[in-house]
Design a protein around this motif. Sequence first.
Motif: not given
Length: 100
Positions: A48-63, A71-82
């Motif tokens: 079930l988790s493998a099927a869910g990952a395959v189903w959600v992965l294309p949506e997550a790429a286009g989130a 307007a805050f997209a550049p900041i949001v892109d850097v936040l995971p690196i902090l």
Amino acid sequence: MARRSSALLALVATTALLLGASSILGASFVAPPSRAHAATGGEELAALSAAGAVWVLPEAAGARLPDEFVAFAPIVDVLPILPIFFLLLAFLWQASVGFR
């Protein structure tokens, strides 16, 4: 003599505290499932988790961010690196004080 009795008292108190804590914590956790049921449930859950990952992965790429926050997209892109920068800063600080 007083030093030995205080060490013995500390040992007895620590043992009593650990036994009390283990009895309290033991009652607050749920027992693991039986072996026979865990084998079938684990395989089912993995499928079930493998099927869910395959189903959600294309949506997550286009989130996208909501329109108000684009307007805050550049900041949001850097936040995971902090956190990595904070880890490197900790090593830099320890190197500056000689890893004391």
